[in-house]
Design a protein around this motif. Structure first.
Motif, PDB file in Angstrom:
ATOM      1  N   HIS A  63     -96.093-102.029  23.811  1.00 20.05           N
ATOM      2  CA  HIS A  63     -94.920-102.398  24.650  1.00 20.05           C
ATOM      3  C   HIS A  63     -94.036-103.197  23.883  1.00 20.05           C
ATOM      4  O   HIS A  63     -92.847-102.965  23.738  1.00 20.05           O
ATOM      5  N   ARG A  64     -94.378-104.109  23.263  1.00 17.76           N
ATOM      6  CA  ARG A  64     -93.693-105.156  22.298  1.00 17.76           C
ATOM      7  C   ARG A  64     -92.751-104.198  21.287  1.00 17.76           C
ATOM      8  O   ARG A  64     -91.598-104.421  20.947  1.00 17.76           O
ATOM      9  N   THR A  65     -93.406-103.452  20.517  1.00 16.21           N
ATOM     10  CA  THR A  65     -92.853-102.477  19.729  1.00 16.21           C
ATOM     11  C   THR A  65     -91.942-101.583  20.188  1.00 16.21           C
ATOM     12  O   THR A  65     -90.810-101.133  19.883  1.00 16.21           O
ATOM     13  N   GLU A  66     -92.000-101.026  21.394  1.00 17.06           N
ATOM     14  CA  GLU A  66     -91.278-100.118  22.145  1.00 17.06           C
ATOM     15  C   GLU A  66     -89.999-101.016  22.477  1.00 17.06           C
ATOM     16  O   GLU A  66     -88.748-100.677  22.409  1.00 17.06           O
ATOM     17  N   LEU A  67     -90.021-102.161  22.825  1.00 20.09           N
ATOM     18  CA  LEU A  67     -88.978-103.004  23.155  1.00 20.09           C
ATOM     19  C   LEU A  67     -88.022-103.297  21.867  1.00 20.09           C
ATOM     20  O   LEU A  67     -86.876-103.158  22.114  1.00 20.09           O
ATOM     21  N   LYS A  70     -86.137-100.268  21.023  1.00 23.48           N
ATOM     22  CA  LYS A  70     -84.942-100.001  22.036  1.00 23.48           C
ATOM     23  C   LYS A  70     -83.811-101.050  21.727  1.00 23.48           C
ATOM     24  O   LYS A  70     -82.525-100.711  21.883  1.00 23.48           O
ATOM     25  N   MET A  71     -84.221-102.415  21.373  1.00 20.55           N
ATOM     26  CA  MET A  71     -83.002-103.101  20.904  1.00 20.55           C
ATOM     27  C   MET A  71     -82.444-103.074  19.829  1.00 20.55           C
ATOM     28  O   MET A  71     -81.169-103.190  19.556  1.00 20.55           O
ATOM     29  N   GLU A  72     -83.109-102.283  19.009  1.00 22.48           N
ATOM     30  CA  GLU A  72     -82.564-101.912  17.675  1.00 22.48           C
ATOM     31  C   GLU A  72     -81.494-100.815  17.763  1.00 22.48           C
ATOM     32  O   GLU A  72     -80.514-100.955  17.138  1.00 22.48           O
ATOM     33  N   LYS A  73     -81.951 -99.882  18.688  1.00 25.17           N
ATOM     34  CA  LYS A  73     -80.953 -98.810  19.173  1.00 25.17           C
ATOM     35  C   LYS A  73     -79.667 -99.390  19.802  1.00 25.17           C
ATOM     36  O   LYS A  73     -78.528 -98.922  19.617  1.00 25.17           O
ATOM     37  N   LEU A  74     -79.789-100.469  20.471  1.00 25.33           N
ATOM     38  CA  LEU A  74     -78.811-101.159  21.337  1.00 25.33           C
ATOM     39  C   LEU A  74     -77.909-101.797  20.192  1.00 25.33           C
ATOM     40  O   LEU A  74     -76.458-101.900  20.431  1.00 25.33           O
ATOM     41  N   ARG A  75     -78.460-102.489  19.278  1.00 26.79           N
ATOM     42  CA  ARG A  75     -77.675-103.157  18.183  1.00 26.79           C
ATOM     43  C   ARG A  75     -76.735-102.406  17.275  1.00 26.79           C
ATOM     44  O   ARG A  75     -75.885-102.433  17.122  1.00 26.79           O
ATOM     45  N   ALA A  82     -76.200-104.728  27.580  1.00 17.17           N
ATOM     46  CA  ALA A  82     -77.512-104.080  27.501  1.00 17.17           C
ATOM     47  C   ALA A  82     -78.639-105.150  26.435  1.00 17.17           C
ATOM     48  O   ALA A  82     -79.424-105.312  26.977  1.00 17.17           O
ATOM     49  N   LEU A  83     -78.113-105.435  25.267  1.00 15.96           N
ATOM     50  CA  LEU A  83     -78.913-106.043  24.548  1.00 15.96           C
ATOM     51  C   LEU A  83     -78.925-107.425  24.947  1.00 15.96           C
ATOM     52  O   LEU A  83     -80.157-108.034  25.000  1.00 15.96           O
ATOM     53  N   LYS A  84     -78.096-108.033  25.804  1.00 15.25           N
ATOM     54  CA  LYS A  84     -78.495-109.498  26.403  1.00 15.25           C
ATOM     55  C   LYS A  84     -79.479-109.293  27.530  1.00 15.25           C
ATOM     56  O   LYS A  84     -80.424-109.995  27.738  1.00 15.25           O
ATOM     57  N   ASN A  85     -79.529-108.234  28.108  1.00 13.16           N
ATOM     58  CA  ASN A  85     -80.251-108.010  29.280  1.00 13.16           C
ATOM     59  C   ASN A  85     -81.607-107.767  28.717  1.00 13.16           C
ATOM     60  O   ASN A  85     -82.574-108.252  29.377  1.00 13.16           O
ATOM     61  N   GLU A  86     -81.778-106.980  27.838  1.00 14.32           N
ATOM     62  CA  GLU A  86     -83.212-107.022  27.055  1.00 14.32           C
ATOM     63  C   GLU A  86     -83.763-108.319  26.447  1.00 14.32           C
ATOM     64  O   GLU A  86     -84.767-108.643  26.735  1.00 14.32           O
ATOM     65  N   LEU A  87     -82.842-109.223  26.303  1.00 14.66           N
ATOM     66  CA  LEU A  87     -83.225-110.456  25.570  1.00 14.66           C
ATOM     67  C   LEU A  87     -83.709-111.318  26.717  1.00 14.66           C
ATOM     68  O   LEU A  87     -84.829-112.037  26.731  1.00 14.66           O
ATOM     69  N   LEU A  88     -83.294-111.063  27.793  1.00 14.70           N
ATOM     70  CA  LEU A  88     -83.697-112.016  29.164  1.00 14.70           C
ATOM     71  C   LEU A  88     -85.072-111.521  29.267  1.00 14.70           C
ATOM     72  O   LEU A  88     -85.898-112.420  29.744  1.00 14.70           O
ATOM     73  N   ILE A  89     -85.262-110.184  29.213  1.00 12.28           N
ATOM     74  CA  ILE A  89     -86.559-109.788  29.634  1.00 12.28           C
ATOM     75  C   ILE A  89     -87.667-110.003  28.476  1.00 12.28           C
ATOM     76  O   ILE A  89     -88.668-110.626  28.784  1.00 12.28           O
ATOM     77  N   VAL A  90     -87.047-110.132  27.360  1.00 15.93           N
ATOM     78  CA  VAL A  90     -88.445-110.433  26.129  1.00 15.93           C
ATOM     79  C   VAL A  90     -88.529-112.023  26.135  1.00 15.93           C
ATOM     80  O   VAL A  90     -89.548-112.511  26.085  1.00 15.93           O
ATOM     81  N   GLU A 103     -97.239-109.778  15.591  1.00 14.49           N
ATOM     82  CA  GLU A 103     -95.973-109.826  16.034  1.00 14.49           C
ATOM     83  C   GLU A 103     -95.860-110.121  17.480  1.00 14.49           C
ATOM     84  O   GLU A 103     -96.519-109.403  18.155  1.00 14.49           O
ATOM     85  N   LYS A 104     -95.092-111.052  17.907  1.00 17.81           N
ATOM     86  CA  LYS A 104     -95.166-111.393  19.416  1.00 17.81           C
ATOM     87  C   LYS A 104     -93.551-111.036  19.894  1.00 17.81           C
ATOM     88  O   LYS A 104     -92.847-110.763  19.322  1.00 17.81           O
ATOM     89  N   TYR A 105     -93.593-111.281  21.464  1.00 19.45           N
ATOM     90  CA  TYR A 105     -92.384-111.113  21.880  1.00 19.45           C
ATOM     91  C   TYR A 105     -91.348-112.165  21.338  1.00 19.45           C
ATOM     92  O   TYR A 105     -90.107-111.616  21.345  1.00 19.45           O
ATOM     93  N   ILE A 106     -91.864-113.274  21.094  1.00 19.45           N
ATOM     94  CA  ILE A 106     -90.752-114.403  20.785  1.00 19.45           C
ATOM     95  C   ILE A 106     -90.055-114.028  19.381  1.00 19.45           C
ATOM     96  O   ILE A 106     -88.901-114.450  19.170  1.00 19.45           O
ATOM     97  N   ASP A 107     -90.890-113.134  18.431  1.00 16.70           N
ATOM     98  CA  ASP A 107     -90.239-112.904  17.228  1.00 16.70           C
ATOM     99  C   ASP A 107     -88.906-111.773  17.405  1.00 16.70           C
ATOM    100  O   ASP A 107     -88.205-111.873  16.769  1.00 16.70           O
ATOM    101  N   ILE A 108     -89.077-110.969  18.549  1.00 17.07           N
ATOM    102  CA  ILE A 108     -88.188-110.046  18.823  1.00 17.07           C
ATOM    103  C   ILE A 108     -86.981-110.826  19.432  1.00 17.07           C
ATOM    104  O   ILE A 108     -85.627-110.665  18.965  1.00 17.07           O
ATOM    105  N   TYR A 109     -87.071-111.604  20.306  1.00 14.27           N
ATOM    106  CA  TYR A 109     -86.288-112.708  20.815  1.00 14.27           C
ATOM    107  C   TYR A 109     -85.433-113.384  19.745  1.00 14.27           C
ATOM    108  O   TYR A 109     -84.271-113.516  19.743  1.00 14.27           O
ATOM    109  N   THR A 110     -86.070-114.143  18.853  1.00 12.20           N
ATOM    110  CA  THR A 110     -85.425-114.836  17.755  1.00 12.20           C
ATOM    111  C   THR A 110     -84.600-114.100  16.978  1.00 12.20           C
ATOM    112  O   THR A 110     -83.422-114.396  16.555  1.00 12.20           O
ATOM    113  N   LYS A 111     -85.095-112.774  16.488  1.00  8.75           N
ATOM    114  CA  LYS A 111     -84.346-111.663  15.687  1.00  8.75           C
ATOM    115  C   LYS A 111     -82.860-111.286  16.642  1.00  8.75           C
ATOM    116  O   LYS A 111     -81.995-111.323  15.911  1.00  8.75           O
TER     117      LYS A 111
END
Length: 231
Positions: A63-67, A70-75, A82-90, A103-111
């Motif tokens: 799930h973390r990988t899927e997110l 998805k966020m890379e596509k939004l970028r 939409a990217l901000k909304n996904e950041l809220l979820i992460v 790799e963790k969810y916080i890694d996605i959030y930071t990036k």
């Protein structure tokens, strides 16, 4: 746990508390299972799924990988809101990071928090460029993006409002001055620049009035210039 996870995956950013509650419940259940396995091996032996922890580690990792994808596509698409909304979820999901090994969810959030800030900076620059070019439809679009970015874009939005108001004030005064200097010299080549300016002012009224401190000055300028030309 499965129902909690499905609710998390299907979250549509309609209720932040909802996904927060689901994440908390799932986190608590995973903690409980982990503690049972560690401290009560006899009890754990009665579990029907002996690999339940490994199963959830894999599930959350996928799930973390899927997110992240998805966020890379939004970028790439430049979809700031939409990217901000996904950041809220992460950000909420990083509560589950204790259960992930790599790799963790916080890694996605930071990036992507850094990516979001960069995108907002770019939007702000686009606003400045569009103001200079009198592209008020684009100004409105980009400022709406800043407004939709919430707290992250608030500072840039206020700066853009100031720049827009300042730029239009100068443009209005310049247009009035051109009309005054026109005098009795009503020729096509001398009046065309003024007409073009009036079109730009009308466009500003159409698209960016909601961002102006004194939007009525646009109409006043148009009327003033018309009177000067008709005298």
């Amino acid at each position: 746990m499965e129902s909690c996870f499905e609710n998390i995956k299907q979250f549509q950013n309609t209720n932040e508390k909802e996904i927060s509650d689901e994440t908390r419940i799932l986190s608590n259940r995973l903690h409980e299972v982990s503690e049972v396995k560690t401290n009560c091996s006899r009890v754990f032996s009665f579990f029907s799924k002996k690999d339940i922890l490994e199963h959830w580690q894999q599930k959350l990792s996928s799930h973390r990988t899927e997110l992240a994808e998805k966020m890379e596509k939004l970028r790439h698409a430049g979809q700031v809101v939409a990217l901000k909304n996904e950041l809220l979820i992460v950000k909420i999901l990083n509560r589950l990071d204790f259960f992930l090994k790599n790799e963790k969810y916080i890694d996605i959030y930071t990036k992507y928090q850094s990516v979001l800030f960069s995108k907002i900076d770019n939007v702000s620059k686009n606003v400045s460029e569009s103001i200079e070019k009198h592209q008020y439809d684009r100004v409105a679009r980009e400022m709406t993006n800043l407004k939709s970015s919430g707290d992250d874009g608030e500072h840039h939005l206020e700066q853009s409002k100031q720049a827009l108001n300042r730029g239009l004030d100068i443009f209005i005064e310049d247009t009035k001055h051109q009309a005054i200097m026109l005098g009795n010299n009503i020729e096509t080549k001398t009046i065309e620049p003024i007409v073009e300016n009036l079109k730009r002012i009308q466009k500003a009224r159409q698209f960016v009035s909601q961002f102006l401190d004194t939007p009525e000055e646009l109409d006043k300028c148009v009327e003033y210039v018309k009177e000067m030309i008709e005298e």
